[in-house]
Design an enzyme around this catalytic site. Structure first.
Site, PDB file in Angstrom:
ATOM      1  N   LYS A   1       0.855  -1.186   0.000  1.00 50.93           N
ATOM      2  CA  LYS A   1       0.000   0.000   0.000  1.00 50.93           C
ATOM      3  C   LYS A   1       0.890   1.235   0.000  1.00 50.93           C
ATOM      4  O   LYS A   1       2.038   1.157   0.436  1.00 50.93           O
ATOM      5  CB  LYS A   1      -0.888   0.009   1.252  1.00 50.93           C
ATOM      6  CG  LYS A   1      -2.099   0.886   1.154  1.00 50.93           C
ATOM      7  CD  LYS A   1      -3.256   0.217   0.428  1.00 50.93           C
ATOM      8  CE  LYS A   1      -4.390   1.198   0.184  1.00 50.93           C
ATOM      9  NZ  LYS A   1      -5.600   0.522  -0.299  1.00 50.93           N
TER      10      LYS A   1
ATOM     11  N   ASP B   1      -7.038   4.538  -4.438  1.00 56.21           N
ATOM     12  CA  ASP B   1      -7.691   4.417  -3.132  1.00 56.21           C
ATOM     13  C   ASP B   1      -8.266   5.813  -2.866  1.00 56.21           C
ATOM     14  O   ASP B   1      -8.485   6.574  -3.830  1.00 56.21           O
ATOM     15  CB  ASP B   1      -6.673   3.985  -2.050  1.00 56.21           C
ATOM     16  CG  ASP B   1      -7.337   3.590  -0.729  1.00 56.21           C
ATOM     17  OD1 ASP B   1      -7.859   2.466  -0.634  1.00 56.21           O
ATOM     18  OD2 ASP B   1      -7.362   4.416   0.210  1.00 56.21           O
TER      19      ASP B   1
HETATM   20  P1  NDP Z   1     -12.787   8.140  -2.722  1.00 55.92           P
HETATM   21  O1  NDP Z   1     -11.695   9.126  -2.514  1.00 55.92           O
HETATM   22  O2  NDP Z   1     -13.340   7.931  -4.073  1.00 55.92           O
HETATM   23  O3  NDP Z   1     -14.009   8.500  -1.749  1.00 55.92           O
HETATM   24  C1  NDP Z   1     -13.852   8.575  -0.380  1.00 55.92           C
HETATM   25  C2  NDP Z   1     -15.157   9.036   0.232  1.00 55.92           C
HETATM   26  O4  NDP Z   1     -15.073   8.886   1.642  1.00 55.92           O
HETATM   27  C3  NDP Z   1     -15.462  10.498  -0.034  1.00 55.92           C
HETATM   28  O5  NDP Z   1     -16.835  10.678  -0.044  1.00 55.92           O
HETATM   29  C4  NDP Z   1     -14.829  11.180   1.166  1.00 55.92           C
HETATM   30  O6  NDP Z   1     -15.378  12.441   1.490  1.00 55.92           O
HETATM   31  C5  NDP Z   1     -15.127  10.182   2.265  1.00 55.92           C
HETATM   32  N1  NDP Z   1     -14.099  10.276   3.302  1.00 55.92           N
HETATM   33  C6  NDP Z   1     -12.787   9.992   3.176  1.00 55.92           C
HETATM   34  N2  NDP Z   1     -12.145  10.221   4.319  1.00 55.92           N
HETATM   35  C7  NDP Z   1     -13.075  10.667   5.184  1.00 55.92           C
HETATM   36  C8  NDP Z   1     -13.038  11.070   6.540  1.00 55.92           C
HETATM   37  N3  NDP Z   1     -11.877  11.055   7.225  1.00 55.92           N
HETATM   38  N4  NDP Z   1     -14.186  11.433   7.110  1.00 55.92           N
HETATM   39  C9  NDP Z   1     -15.357  11.448   6.414  1.00 55.92           C
HETATM   40  N5  NDP Z   1     -15.452  11.088   5.127  1.00 55.92           N
HETATM   41  C10 NDP Z   1     -14.324  10.692   4.530  1.00 55.92           C
HETATM   42  O7  NDP Z   1     -12.232   6.767  -2.091  1.00 55.92           O
HETATM   43  P2  NDP Z   1     -12.745   5.274  -2.363  1.00 55.92           P
HETATM   44  O8  NDP Z   1     -14.212   5.278  -2.562  1.00 55.92           O
HETATM   45  O9  NDP Z   1     -11.869   4.682  -3.387  1.00 55.92           O
HETATM   46  O10 NDP Z   1     -12.377   4.569  -0.966  1.00 55.92           O
HETATM   47  C11 NDP Z   1     -13.291   4.501   0.127  1.00 55.92           C
HETATM   48  C12 NDP Z   1     -12.873   3.394   1.066  1.00 55.92           C
HETATM   49  O11 NDP Z   1     -12.876   2.139   0.359  1.00 55.92           O
HETATM   50  C13 NDP Z   1     -11.468   3.508   1.664  1.00 55.92           C
HETATM   51  O12 NDP Z   1     -11.471   2.967   2.959  1.00 55.92           O
HETATM   52  C14 NDP Z   1     -10.630   2.634   0.758  1.00 55.92           C
HETATM   53  O13 NDP Z   1      -9.455   2.170   1.398  1.00 55.92           O
HETATM   54  C15 NDP Z   1     -11.616   1.498   0.505  1.00 55.92           C
HETATM   55  N6  NDP Z   1     -11.343   0.681  -0.661  1.00 55.92           N
HETATM   56  C16 NDP Z   1     -11.259   1.238  -1.916  1.00 55.92           C
HETATM   57  C17 NDP Z   1     -11.029   0.451  -3.007  1.00 55.92           C
HETATM   58  C18 NDP Z   1     -11.051   0.982  -4.391  1.00 55.92           C
HETATM   59  O14 NDP Z   1     -11.012   0.178  -5.344  1.00 55.92           O
HETATM   60  N7  NDP Z   1     -11.128   2.289  -4.605  1.00 55.92           N
HETATM   61  C19 NDP Z   1     -10.755  -0.997  -2.862  1.00 55.92           C
HETATM   62  C20 NDP Z   1     -10.952  -1.507  -1.523  1.00 55.92           C
HETATM   63  C21 NDP Z   1     -11.197  -0.670  -0.479  1.00 55.92           C
HETATM   64  P3  NDP Z   1     -14.519  13.786   1.265  1.00 55.92           P
HETATM   65  O15 NDP Z   1     -14.456  13.972  -0.209  1.00 55.92           O
HETATM   66  O16 NDP Z   1     -15.258  14.851   1.981  1.00 55.92           O
HETATM   67  O17 NDP Z   1     -13.153  13.521   1.855  1.00 55.92           O
END
Ligand code: NDP
Length: 452
Positions: free
Chosen positions: A132, A172
């Site tokens: 990662k 991510d």
């Molecule tokens: P994105 O950046 O596309 O979206 C993240 C979302 O979560 C946004 O809406 C963001 O809001 C919100 N968010 C992030 N951090 C915080 C926080 N500290 N508090 C509140 N809201 C938060 O990321 P992904 O959708 O790709 O990833 C989301 C999760 O899924 C993560 O845990 C990631 O590790 C996991 N994941 C992702 C994969 C992938 O293929 N993308 C694969 C497996 C797991 P804001 O814009 O306001 O920050």
């Protein structure tokens, strides 16, 4: 013959040592506890795993790289961020795992994610190790040109550590198709190689796989559906709460709708939206994927059925299913108690470690089906591995074929976790099933490859 209680004592010692050797890394400690606390039965049953310091090696990354990332904003000011890549375990294949760009990123966060990734990747049954990376760079509010300059600077160091047979990053939080494009461009420029297999999540027109953007969210819904089938139910007519509004959340909502369920929430770090009619996906995609806006805009444009709640907890909204899809530790004990009171049947983790240990305990104790992220959200990395396979063969598969493979893989992961939990006297406990099944696959490869 070692007993389970002797094994548990040895694991407790190791966990204490991990905390001493890795100070100020609470997320990594949490992830190590979560896995090691479930391994006693398998280590007691298979003493060959305990002998060659196997667990001690597993918790120590094979390599950790930390580097300076200087870049200039649109006004010419210089910023200095920190870049990370933790190459945790390559017993099963090249290191594989995403890059996270978020202000909360530090070494402990990347190590927790890399550690989880080892077992998740093993569960897919595909040949990928665990790693990662990322940076404390915050892309919010940055122009495209700033994001491009940051990505180019980041890759100017990262390129020497990665490669299609070595380490294959993906996206991510904060890293989507735009960032992967800029990173790939800089890699190609520096190396003079069109090496498609070095990054996944690429655009469909230049080496990306169809269904990769959808894969994590779709996969999580397929896993939730499999858990519900075990209870004799399907997703038709179920109401769901989803957190986040990024890649995982959007395609979770899409697949829920395709299987007849209704997602009524989404969120970002400013608050959450509840929409009684169900989330309008076209509107959400327009605001989040095209305009890169905030969820309050969704409520403004949607009309009477939706309202925006600043701050607050999305888990207060009653639902049959909860699919946390934002970030770590976003669903705590209080939230779990509320979900249980409101009659939740299943919680399936789209995000990595979104549920605190106390909340997991509470949910499982109340008979809620609980799908841990390393199993439930493995669809993303699984399709990344399929992207690598397509790149290697210089071909591209149809969306139908990729989705069939994804469905197959998620059902296999569910069955593996379910059967492993039963084999180790923990029926219905997907946490134990996922940890032990992932561990066995990595441990067998490490045993075969000697002490390295
Ligand atoms: P994105 O950046 O596309 O979206 C993240 C979302 O979560 C946004 O809406 C963001 O809001 C919100 N968010 C992030 N951090 C915080 C926080 N500290 N508090 C509140 N809201 C938060 O990321 P992904 O959708 O790709 O990833 C989301 C999760 O899924 C993560 O845990 C990631 O590790 C996991 N994941 C992702 C994969 C992938 O293929 N993308 C694969 C497996 C797991 P804001 O814009 O306001 O920050």
């Amino acid at each position: 013959m070692t007993t389970r209680s002797e094994t548990r004592t040895a694991l407790d010692h190791l966990l204490t040592e991990i905390e001493h050797r890795n100070p100020a890394q609470p997320e990594f400690h949490q992830a190590a506890h979560e896995v090691l606390e479930t391994l006693a039965p398998v280590l007691a049953a298979r003493p060959e795993y305990a002998e060659p310091g196997l667990v001690e090696r597993l918790v120590e990354p094979e390599r950790q790289v930390i580097f300076r990332v200087p870049w200039q904003d649109d006004q010419g000011r210089v910023h200095v961020n920190r870049g990370f890549r933790v190459e945790f375990n390559s017993a099963l294949g090249p290191y594989k795992g995403g890059l996270r760009f978020h202000s909360s990123v530090n070494l402990g966060v990347i190590k927790f994610l890399g550690f989880e990734q080892i077992f998740k990747n093993a569960l897919t049954g595909l040949g990928i190790g665990g790693g990662k990376g990322g940076s404390d760079f915050d892309p919010h509010g940055r122009s495209d040109a700033e994001v491009m300059r940051f990505c180019q600077s980041f890759m100017t160091e990262l390129y020497r550590h990665i490669g299609e047979h070595t380490d294959v990053p993906a996206g991510d939080i904060g890293v989507g198709g735009r960032e992967i494009g800029y990173l790939f461009g800089q890699y190609r420029r520096i190396t003079n190689r069109w090496e498609a297999g070095v990054l996944t999540g690429k655009g469909a027109g230049w080496g990306g796989s169809l269904i990769r953007p959808e894969a994590t969210g779709y996969g999580n819904v397929l896993f939730a559906a499999a858990m519900m089938r075990e209870r004799g139910e399907d997703l038709e007519g179920q109401t769901a709460v989803v957190s986040g509004s990024g890649n995982v959340a959007i395609y979770t909502i899409e697949k829920l709708a395709a299987l007849g369920a209704n997602a009524v929430t989404c969120s970002d770090s400013s608050g959450y939206v509840v929409d009684e009619k169900g989330i309008d996906l076209d509107l959400l995609k327009q605001i989040k994927e095209v305009e890169r806006g905030r969820v309050d805009t969704y409520a403004e444009r949607r009309g009477a059925s939706a309202r925006f709640v600043p701050g607050g907890s999305v888990w207060d909204v009653p639902a049959d299913l909860a699919l946390p899809s934002a970030t770590q530790n976003e669903l705590d004990e209080n939230a779990a108690a509320t979900l249980i009171r409101n009659g939740v049947k299943a919680v399936s983790e789209g995000a990595n470690m979104p549920t605190t240990p106390e909340a997991v305990h509470l949910l499982q104790g109340a008979g809620v089906a609980f799908g841990p992220g390393k199993a439930a959200n493995a669809g993303g990395v699984a399709v990344s591995a399929l992207e690598m396979a397509q790149n290697h063969a210089r071909t591209s598969w149809t969306a139908v074929r990729v989705e069939e493979e994804l469905t197959h893989i998620m059902n296999d992961i569910h069955t593996t976790c379910h059967e492993t939990a039963e084999r180790y006297d923990a029926p219905g406990d997907y946490v134990t099933g996922a940890n032990i099944a992932g561990f066995e696959r990595v441990a067998d490869a490490m045993l075969a490859q000697g002490v390295i």
